[in-house]
Design a protein around this motif. Sequence first.
Motif, mmCIF file in Angstrom:
data_model
loop_
_atom_site.group_PDB
_atom_site.id
_atom_site.type_symbol
_atom_site.label_atom_id
_atom_site.label_comp_id
_atom_site.label_asym_id
_atom_site.label_seq_id
_atom_site.Cartn_x
_atom_site.Cartn_y
_atom_site.Cartn_z
ATOM 1 N N ALA A 1 5.427 22.979 3.371
ATOM 2 C CA ALA A 1 5.129 22.999 4.831
ATOM 3 C C ALA A 1 4.020 21.906 5.172
ATOM 4 C CB ALA A 1 5.032 24.096 5.499
ATOM 5 N N ARG A 2 2.997 22.240 4.740
ATOM 6 C CA ARG A 2 1.791 21.464 4.755
ATOM 7 C C ARG A 2 2.076 19.754 4.605
ATOM 8 N NH1 ARG A 2 -1.315 25.710 2.720
ATOM 9 N NH2 ARG A 2 -1.111 24.563 0.319
ATOM 10 N N ASP A 3 2.805 19.745 3.585
ATOM 11 C CA ASP A 3 3.221 18.387 3.112
ATOM 12 C C ASP A 3 4.068 17.734 4.322
ATOM 13 O OD1 ASP A 3 1.608 18.166 0.906
ATOM 14 O OD2 ASP A 3 3.214 18.450 -0.393
ATOM 15 N N LEU A 4 4.965 18.316 4.798
ATOM 16 C CA LEU A 4 6.010 18.119 5.991
ATOM 17 C C LEU A 4 5.133 17.769 7.129
ATOM 18 C CD1 LEU A 4 8.724 17.512 6.840
ATOM 19 C CD2 LEU A 4 8.860 19.977 7.450
ATOM 20 N N VAL A 5 4.147 18.363 7.573
ATOM 21 C CA VAL A 5 3.706 18.499 8.838
ATOM 22 C C VAL A 5 2.677 17.108 8.596
ATOM 23 C CG1 VAL A 5 1.751 19.509 10.221
ATOM 24 C CG2 VAL A 5 3.512 20.653 9.414
ATOM 25 N N ALA A 6 2.148 17.026 7.262
ATOM 26 C CA ALA A 6 1.252 15.842 7.284
ATOM 27 C C ALA A 6 2.034 14.593 7.232
ATOM 28 C CB ALA A 6 0.486 15.745 5.935
ATOM 29 N N ARG A 7 3.169 14.269 6.745
ATOM 30 C CA ARG A 7 3.958 13.308 6.784
ATOM 31 C C ARG A 7 4.467 12.858 7.960
ATOM 32 N NH1 ARG A 7 6.634 15.714 2.277
ATOM 33 N NH2 ARG A 7 8.302 16.182 3.580
ATOM 34 N N SER A 8 4.957 13.970 8.699
ATOM 35 C CA SER A 8 5.449 13.898 10.242
ATOM 36 C C SER A 8 4.086 13.073 11.071
ATOM 37 C CB SER A 8 5.685 15.019 10.841
ATOM 38 O OG SER A 8 6.947 15.236 9.845
ATOM 39 N N THR A 9 3.017 13.797 10.937
ATOM 40 C CA THR A 9 1.917 13.389 11.853
ATOM 41 C C THR A 9 1.302 12.030 11.439
ATOM 42 O OG1 THR A 9 1.059 15.690 11.691
ATOM 43 C CG2 THR A 9 -0.428 13.926 12.450
ATOM 44 N N LEU B 1 0.942 -1.165 0.065
ATOM 45 C CA LEU B 1 0.097 -0.128 0.044
ATOM 46 C C LEU B 1 0.926 1.285 -0.283
ATOM 47 C CD1 LEU B 1 -2.658 -1.070 2.660
ATOM 48 C CD2 LEU B 1 -2.742 -1.160 0.016
ATOM 49 N N ARG B 2 2.201 1.004 0.668
ATOM 50 C CA ARG B 2 2.874 2.291 0.517
ATOM 51 C C ARG B 2 3.474 2.771 -1.026
ATOM 52 N NH1 ARG B 2 8.774 3.072 0.322
ATOM 53 N NH2 ARG B 2 9.463 4.780 1.346
ATOM 54 N N LEU B 3 3.451 1.729 -1.799
ATOM 55 C CA LEU B 3 3.793 2.090 -3.114
ATOM 56 C C LEU B 3 2.688 2.390 -3.857
ATOM 57 C CD1 LEU B 3 5.735 -1.448 -3.918
ATOM 58 C CD2 LEU B 3 6.601 0.916 -3.524
ATOM 59 N N ILE B 4 1.350 2.274 -3.445
ATOM 60 C CA ILE B 4 0.332 2.586 -4.348
ATOM 61 C C ILE B 4 -0.331 3.972 -3.858
ATOM 62 C CG2 ILE B 4 -2.136 2.091 -4.739
ATOM 63 C CD1 ILE B 4 -1.193 -0.996 -4.643
ATOM 64 N N GLY B 5 -0.174 4.261 -2.395
ATOM 65 C CA GLY B 5 -0.792 5.446 -1.843
ATOM 66 C C GLY B 5 -0.072 6.550 -2.612
ATOM 67 N N ARG B 6 -1.148 7.582 -2.957
ATOM 68 C CA ARG B 6 -0.597 8.604 -3.743
ATOM 69 C C ARG B 6 -0.611 10.064 -2.621
ATOM 70 N NH1 ARG B 6 -5.838 9.164 -8.069
ATOM 71 N NH2 ARG B 6 -5.390 7.315 -9.038
ATOM 72 N N PRO B 7 -1.351 10.163 -1.757
ATOM 73 C CA PRO B 7 -0.770 11.204 -0.914
ATOM 74 C C PRO B 7 0.486 11.149 -0.403
ATOM 75 C CG PRO B 7 -3.224 10.675 -0.517
ATOM 76 C CD PRO B 7 -2.418 9.464 -1.330
ATOM 77 N N ALA B 8 1.260 12.176 -0.202
ATOM 78 C CA ALA B 8 2.600 12.177 0.663
ATOM 79 C C ALA B 8 2.362 11.466 2.339
ATOM 80 C CB ALA B 8 3.302 13.340 0.897
ATOM 81 N N ALA B 9 1.334 11.993 2.930
ATOM 82 C CA ALA B 9 1.257 11.380 4.098
ATOM 83 C C ALA B 9 0.926 10.037 4.378
ATOM 84 C CB ALA B 9 0.082 12.255 4.949
ATOM 85 N N LEU B 10 -0.014 9.684 3.600
ATOM 86 C CA LEU B 10 -0.631 8.303 3.322
ATOM 87 C C LEU B 10 0.723 7.408 3.238
ATOM 88 C CD1 LEU B 10 -2.954 6.313 3.665
ATOM 89 C CD2 LEU B 10 -3.000 6.418 1.248
ATOM 90 N N HIS B 11 1.617 7.950 2.120
ATOM 91 C CA HIS B 11 2.816 6.883 1.895
ATOM 92 C C HIS B 11 3.867 7.079 3.048
ATOM 93 C CE1 HIS B 11 5.743 5.796 -1.190
ATOM 94 N NE2 HIS B 11 6.698 6.536 -0.248
ATOM 95 N N ALA B 12 3.727 8.106 3.890
ATOM 96 C CA ALA B 12 4.691 8.139 5.008
ATOM 97 C C ALA B 12 4.126 7.205 6.126
ATOM 98 C CB ALA B 12 4.873 9.552 5.458
ATOM 99 N N GLU B 13 2.856 7.229 6.182
ATOM 100 C CA GLU B 13 2.235 6.343 7.283
ATOM 101 C C GLU B 13 2.605 4.876 6.870
ATOM 102 O OE1 GLU B 13 -1.799 6.919 8.217
ATOM 103 O OE2 GLU B 13 -1.515 9.131 8.134
ATOM 104 N N PHE B 14 2.259 4.440 5.910
ATOM 105 C CA PHE B 14 2.461 3.067 5.493
ATOM 106 C C PHE B 14 4.072 2.851 5.298
ATOM 107 C CE2 PHE B 14 -1.686 3.196 3.274
ATOM 108 C CZ PHE B 14 -2.294 2.157 4.057
ATOM 109 N N GLY B 15 4.922 3.694 4.948
ATOM 110 C CA GLY B 15 6.241 3.620 5.070
ATOM 111 C C GLY B 15 6.836 3.378 6.700
ATOM 112 N N ALA B 16 6.182 3.889 7.625
ATOM 113 C CA ALA B 16 6.647 3.910 9.018
ATOM 114 C C ALA B 16 6.221 2.510 9.630
ATOM 115 C CB ALA B 16 6.175 5.088 9.831
ATOM 116 N N SER B 17 4.851 2.150 9.171
ATOM 117 C CA SER B 17 4.132 0.879 9.534
ATOM 118 C C SER B 17 5.045 -0.428 9.251
ATOM 119 C CB SER B 17 2.912 0.737 9.063
ATOM 120 O OG SER B 17 2.135 1.988 9.409
#
Length: 457
Positions: free
Chosen positions: A297-305, A201-217
């Motif tokens: 900045a919004r993308d950075l905050v979304a990825r970190s969150t 799902l990390r490879l498929i997820g489009r938003p940067a935050a979703l990509h970061a969440e699945f990467g951390a998981s």
Amino acid sequence: MAVEVTERRRIAIVDGADRHDLLIPLDATLNDALRILGIRPEVGRDVLMERDGREVSPLARVEDLADGTVLAVVDLSQRITARGRRKRRSAETASDAPGAWWTIAGVGVVLSAVSLFAPDAFDPGVRVAVGLLAGLGAVLSGLLFSARARSARPGGHPAIIGVLLLAFAAGVTLVPALPAATTTLAVFVGLVSAAVLAALLRLIGRPAALHAEFGASTTILLTLATVWALALLLHLDAIAPAAATLGLVPVALRILLSSLVDVPPGMFVDYERYQTTRWSVRQTLPDEITSIAASDARDLVARSTGRLIAGTFILCVAAAVCAPLAFPSFDSADPIVMSGRIALAATTVLALLLGARRASVPFLRWMPRAAAGTIIAAAVLAAVRDTGPLTMTILAGICLAVGAATAFAVIPAARGAQSLFWSRFGDAFEWIAIALSLPAGLLAADAIDILRGMMNS
């Protein structure tokens, strides 16, 4: 004869379907440009906005804008049609069905508990069928969520939680209930299944935050799977990897907090100015970054969150699941193992409770507290399982004293009382608990006896 050179700046002004590319002197204002184009904005109705949504005053000088700036004349009196709002709302809420995702998460929890603690509840054929069905459901629901997600908002976190829990349950259920198939193997397969699905799902997820969440998981699940794989190779009971995982949780939470912000090195230090000596001949200085856009900045905050919420959830769930396995009882023949279990319970509870007080999001506050409550309940049940009347009396007295102290501390805390001294005092105890949690987990896992056996062999 000297020729006067006037510095100019390129800007673009978009008015409806018309775009005007201009080359304006630096001392001119935006009102001058609008007057030249024949655009007369009405005060209170028309505004100038940049691409990132920031409003720009018409009195601003051109020298205050970056070269190539694109401005749009926006009429605030125009309303979006109901059809447009309906389309946008349907696009935004396509992936927001928290009730359904929490239901999937509940199915995953129940299926995992039944498969681990009541393996004879299913026939072998039914067990495989249920596991395959759960795995197929996790894959399809994860793909559906990733395809529909357009932005990572708090509504997407129940979906990630439900998908990963169902994938873990599918892996646990697929392990047959045979004598050779231990609990350690079942948990290892469940962790690997969830990690593989998160990586997909990390490879498929489009938003940067979703990509970061699945990467951390994926990273956290693979780390936990490594611990259980090592126990599987050493033919250890589930107590050992559960204790090691429980001791690893506070350390992993601290590492997660320190690795959230991923910005280029040039964001922090002007290397060309301050670094006079390079570390190596081949070192290349990073590019200096003087400003960032609001979207960055919004993308950075979304990825970190996203990383913080996904990692905190997985680690807290791992602590809650491993606590009953790590504390079978405190009546051990080996005093080192018993001391390790006592220290493990104390350090993990302190680290989770003290670390949760700094979180500003309710989810990040209550997940560690719930995990700490589960650890306390598991430790108390293990302590009263094989104890005599004297030990029960002492334990009851300790619980009464802790409860009374907590009740007195809640009163000033509820009134908003704050103290810098007690905050620093709590920070010191938190760091001590984090530093001692992993060694305590290894002692509770009887790592000394394991190393002794490996050296003798």
